[in-house]
Design a protein around this motif. Structure first.
Motif, PDB file in Angstrom:
ATOM      1  N   THR A  41       0.803  -1.222   0.000  1.00  0.00           N
ATOM      2  CA  THR A  41       0.000   0.000   0.000  1.00  0.00           C
ATOM      3  C   THR A  41       0.835   1.271   0.000  1.00  0.00           C
ATOM      4  O   THR A  41       0.290   2.351   0.146  1.00  0.00           O
ATOM      5  N   ARG A  42       2.137   1.155  -0.161  1.00  0.00           N
ATOM      6  CA  ARG A  42       3.003   2.327  -0.102  1.00  0.00           C
ATOM      7  C   ARG A  42       3.468   2.743  -1.484  1.00  0.00           C
ATOM      8  O   ARG A  42       2.851   2.418  -2.487  1.00  0.00           O
ATOM      9  N   ASP A  43       4.580   3.442  -1.530  1.00  0.00           N
ATOM     10  CA  ASP A  43       5.094   3.980  -2.790  1.00  0.00           C
ATOM     11  C   ASP A  43       5.591   2.869  -3.718  1.00  0.00           C
ATOM     12  O   ASP A  43       5.678   1.712  -3.314  1.00  0.00           O
ATOM     13  N   PRO A  44       5.916   3.203  -4.965  1.00  0.00           N
ATOM     14  CA  PRO A  44       6.336   2.180  -5.930  1.00  0.00           C
ATOM     15  C   PRO A  44       7.525   1.338  -5.478  1.00  0.00           C
ATOM     16  O   PRO A  44       7.595   0.145  -5.769  1.00  0.00           O
ATOM     17  N   GLY A  45       8.461   1.927  -4.738  1.00  0.00           N
ATOM     18  CA  GLY A  45       9.593   1.153  -4.237  1.00  0.00           C
ATOM     19  C   GLY A  45       9.149   0.072  -3.272  1.00  0.00           C
ATOM     20  O   GLY A  45       9.624  -1.069  -3.320  1.00  0.00           O
ATOM     21  N   ASN A  46       8.214   0.421  -2.394  1.00  0.00           N
ATOM     22  CA  ASN A  46       7.683  -0.570  -1.459  1.00  0.00           C
ATOM     23  C   ASN A  46       6.859  -1.625  -2.189  1.00  0.00           C
ATOM     24  O   ASN A  46       6.873  -2.802  -1.817  1.00  0.00           O
ATOM     25  N   GLN A  47       6.144  -1.212  -3.214  1.00  0.00           N
ATOM     26  CA  GLN A  47       5.364  -2.176  -3.989  1.00  0.00           C
ATOM     27  C   GLN A  47       6.278  -3.175  -4.687  1.00  0.00           C
ATOM     28  O   GLN A  47       5.965  -4.363  -4.752  1.00  0.00           O
TER      29      GLN A  47
END
Length: 85
Positions: free
Chosen positions: A57-63
């Protein structure tokens, strides 16, 4: 090529290297812990699912991290202990 660099300078190669190293370490660590009976398979799966959900559910890096953790989860899921003879 020198390994010394300004830590504040963005560097795609180092960013990718950190992601690859982290993925490989997670894959190895979970595999070894489950294989050696230190961490029950069900607990490993639960921990990985929690980490995936938190990152999804976070930014693209976390995804992207969530996608890599899903690979680790799949590897743990497919692990079958050797049969005892």
């Amino acid at each position: 090529m020198s390994l010394m660099r300004d830590p504040d300078e963005p560097n795609e190669a180092y960013t990718a290297a950190h992601a690859i190293a982290g993925f490989q370490l997670a894959d190895i660590a979970f595999g070894v812990l489950v294989k050696n009976g230190i961490l029950p398979k069900a607990d490993a799966e639960r921990l990985l699912k929690q980490a995936i959900a938190a990152n999804r559910t976070r930014d693209p890096g976390n995804q992207a991290a969530a996608e890599l953790l899903a690979i680790v989860l799949q590897n743990v899921f497919e692990f079958r202990p050797p049969s005892r003879q």
